[in-house]
Design a protein around this motif. Structure first.
Motif, short mmCIF file in Angstrom:
data_model
loop_
_atom_site.label_atom_id
_atom_site.label_comp_id
_atom_site.label_asym_id
_atom_site.label_seq_id
_atom_site.Cartn_x
_atom_site.Cartn_y
_atom_site.Cartn_z
N ILE A 120 -8.29 62.59 87.95
CA ILE A 120 -9.28 61.54 87.77
C ILE A 120 -10.58 62.15 87.25
O ILE A 120 -11.11 63.10 87.83
CB ILE A 120 -9.55 60.81 89.10
N HIS A 121 -11.09 61.58 86.16
CA HIS A 121 -12.40 61.96 85.62
C HIS A 121 -13.35 60.77 85.78
O HIS A 121 -12.95 59.62 85.59
CB HIS A 121 -12.29 62.34 84.14
N GLU A 122 -14.57 61.06 86.10
CA GLU A 122 -15.61 60.04 86.24
C GLU A 122 -16.76 60.42 85.31
O GLU A 122 -17.57 61.30 85.63
CB GLU A 122 -16.07 59.96 87.70
N ARG A 123 -16.80 59.78 84.15
CA ARG A 123 -17.79 60.15 83.13
C ARG A 123 -18.30 58.90 82.41
O ARG A 123 -17.60 57.89 82.33
CB ARG A 123 -17.19 61.12 82.11
N ALA A 180 -14.98 65.78 87.17
CA ALA A 180 -13.58 65.51 87.51
C ALA A 180 -13.41 65.56 89.01
O ALA A 180 -13.96 66.43 89.69
CB ALA A 180 -12.67 66.53 86.83
N GLN A 181 -12.66 64.60 89.55
CA GLN A 181 -12.34 64.61 90.97
C GLN A 181 -11.37 65.76 91.25
O GLN A 181 -10.56 66.12 90.41
CB GLN A 181 -11.72 63.26 91.34
N GLY A 182 -11.47 66.37 92.41
CA GLY A 182 -10.78 67.63 92.65
C GLY A 182 -9.29 67.56 92.90
O GLY A 182 -8.60 68.59 92.82
N ILE A 202 -15.20 56.46 81.66
CA ILE A 202 -13.91 56.63 82.32
C ILE A 202 -14.16 56.86 83.80
O ILE A 202 -15.17 57.43 84.19
CB ILE A 202 -13.10 57.81 81.73
N HIS A 203 -13.25 56.40 84.62
CA HIS A 203 -13.47 56.50 86.06
C HIS A 203 -12.15 56.40 86.79
O HIS A 203 -11.08 56.25 86.18
CB HIS A 203 -14.43 55.41 86.54
#
Length: 487
Positions: free
Chosen positions: A268-271, A177-179, A290-291
């Motif tokens: 924002i999640h990047e997975r 996850a973006q911070g 997901i991004h």
């Protein structure tokens, strides 16, 4: 007897897949646990390549009529323009970003699906499933407690980031996850400080980025960072006054916001999963990747997952292609998903720099780079997804194979409605082409089309080059189709 293909999740990705399978004459069930479709805007943009593929689906006109044509994006900082890109330079019949709320996208796709006699089954959830060599057994939970067990040839999870199908496959959803915490507001905006109504406006501020997206009907979406996420002290949903203050701080005065219909925070999640297929079960869309919303690629990538998978499932299920055709889905789309995730993460990282020195260097670099026409064109082409292709696919053979077949050379999509998809043949020799089509009737459309470059091309049902061979190399074409033909 096996039932129809089961699709879990009736968002844009599941709807696209159901529409394409129905167009190809394949029986399909589309279920969703929600009692009603989404009422919020969510994903906002349909890009050029997706619109080109929707031409093949037969539903582009309704979307063009309902959406707003955004002609470009401009980046600003400190009241000055750093540069921008014009979507009008995209090499496509659709040189713009079509801004349309996801609720409208789902409505139009649902209507298109109804034209094939298929309706969404709502308040139906996938409880669990198992698979054997020849079928998938799924347990469905209906409203009011009714249970149903079905035997199906394939199961496709289009059920989002918390996918029940993905969990059932026990696939890792690797990433992070973006911070930052982000604000989202769908509002009406007016005043002398408003950006042009057909422009995406990006403001790079020392406190974080702010982006204004146009929405049909004189509305706009505001997206901005509001600080680092603090899980122990969650922020309440933002107020309109708070959004107004943030816009004035980062974009300047002169834009008055009103009539909010959606105010929220998000992260924002990047997975991404490592594979999109396990046996007879497939994943597409947010169930697989997901991004960051930077660039607006998420829904488009998922819808293109569905288009890629649909024609392969249709040919295999009808016995018109070898089952190992399905092996190409995961590597093709996983490579695309990885590239989209990487690009979106880079955009987000650049926009959210916190060091004043790094911000200044970024702004100088943007001003310099966006002064070059080639850079602006490349940026627009990447966002539009017209450069996506499958050059490393097992289905790509010859120079330039795997790339998008230019729509200006397309004599129309190969047959689809009511029948299976077919490859299209572009060549010059009529008798030899007719003989090839007669030899592979389940794979090749009977009519031959003129080749724009004098070579021989086999173009896939999704509009990508499968084979690029020398003119008259009918042996290469026969070998290519023989690899795909049923035994």
């Amino acid at each position: 007897m096996l039932g129809r293909i089961l699709i879990v999740g009736a968002g844009p990705v599941g709807l696209t897949l159901a529409c394409e399978l129905a167009r190809y004459g394949v029986g399909v069930r589309l279920i969703d646990r929600s009692p009603e479709p989404t009422r919020t805007s969510k994903a906002l943009v349909i890009w050029s390549r997706t619109l080109e593929l929707m031409d093949r689906m037969g539903c582009t006109p309704a979307f063009l009529a309902a959406g707003l044509h955004a002609r470009g994006a401009t980046l600003r900082s400190g009241g000055q323009v750093l540069g921008g890109t014009r979507f009008t330079e995209i090499a496509s019949p659709y040189p713009f970003a079509l801004m349309i709320p996801q609720a409208e996208t789902e409505r139009l796709l649902t209507e298109h699906l109804a034209g094939f006699g298929v309706a969404i089954e709502r308040e139906v959830a996938l409880s669990d499933f198992s698979q054997a060599a020849g079928a998938v057994t799924a347990r469905l939970s209906h409203a009011h407690g009714r249970e149903e067990v079905v035997s199906i040839p394939f199961l496709i999870g289009c059920d989002g980031a918390h996918s029940r199908v993905r969990h059932g496959l026990d696939l890792a959803f690797a990433g992070q996850a973006q911070g930052d915490e982000w604000l989202l507001a769908d509002v009406r905006g007016a005043g002398p400080g408003a950006p042009p109504p057909d422009e995406v406006a990006v403001y790079l501020h020392r406190d974080g980025p702010l982006v204004l997206f146009p929405i049909p009907g004189g509305r706009a979406r505001v997206v901005a960072t509001v600080g680092r996420l603090d899980p122990e002290h969650p922020r309440p949903d933002p107020s309109l006054d708070a959004v107004q203050a943030l816009v004035e701080a980062r974009a300047g005065a002169g834009l008055h916001l009103s009539d909010p219909v959606w105010l929220s925070h998000f992260r924002i999640h990047e997975r991404k999963v490592g594979q999109y297929r396990v046996g007879r079960v497939f994943l597409a869309g947010d169930a697989a990747h997901i991004h960051s919303p930077a660039g607006g690629q998420g829904m488009n990538t998922g819808m293109q997952d569905a288009v890629n998978l649909a024609w392969k499932l249709a040919l295999v299920l009808r016995g018109e292609a070898a089952p190992d055709l399905l092996d190409s889905y995961s590597p093709e789309r996983a490579a695309v998903g990885e590239a989209v995730l990487r690009n979106a993460a880079r955009l987000t990282a650049a926009a959210t720099l916190t060091s004043p020195a790094a911000q200044a260097a970024r702004n100088l670099a943007l001003r310099a780079l966006l002064g070059f026409h080639a850079v602006r064109d490349r940026m627009a082409a990447t966002m539009s997804e017209i450069e996506i292709g499958y050059p490393d696919s097992v289905l790509s053979e010859g120079p330039g194979a795997g790339l998008r077949w230019p729509p200006e050379h397309d004599a129309g999509p190969p047959p689809g409605a009511g029948g299976a998809p077919r490859f299209a043949l572009y060549a010059e020799d009529g008798p030899a082409g007719a003989a090839l089509a007669a030899r592979f009737p389940t794979l090749l459309a009977p009519e031959m089309r003129p080749a724009p470059d004098g070579r021989l091309h086999l173009v896939r049902p999704d509009g990508y080059v499968g084979l690029n061979a020398e003119a008259g190399d009918w042996a290469a074409a026969a070998r290519y189709l023989a690899r795909l033909a049923p035994s």
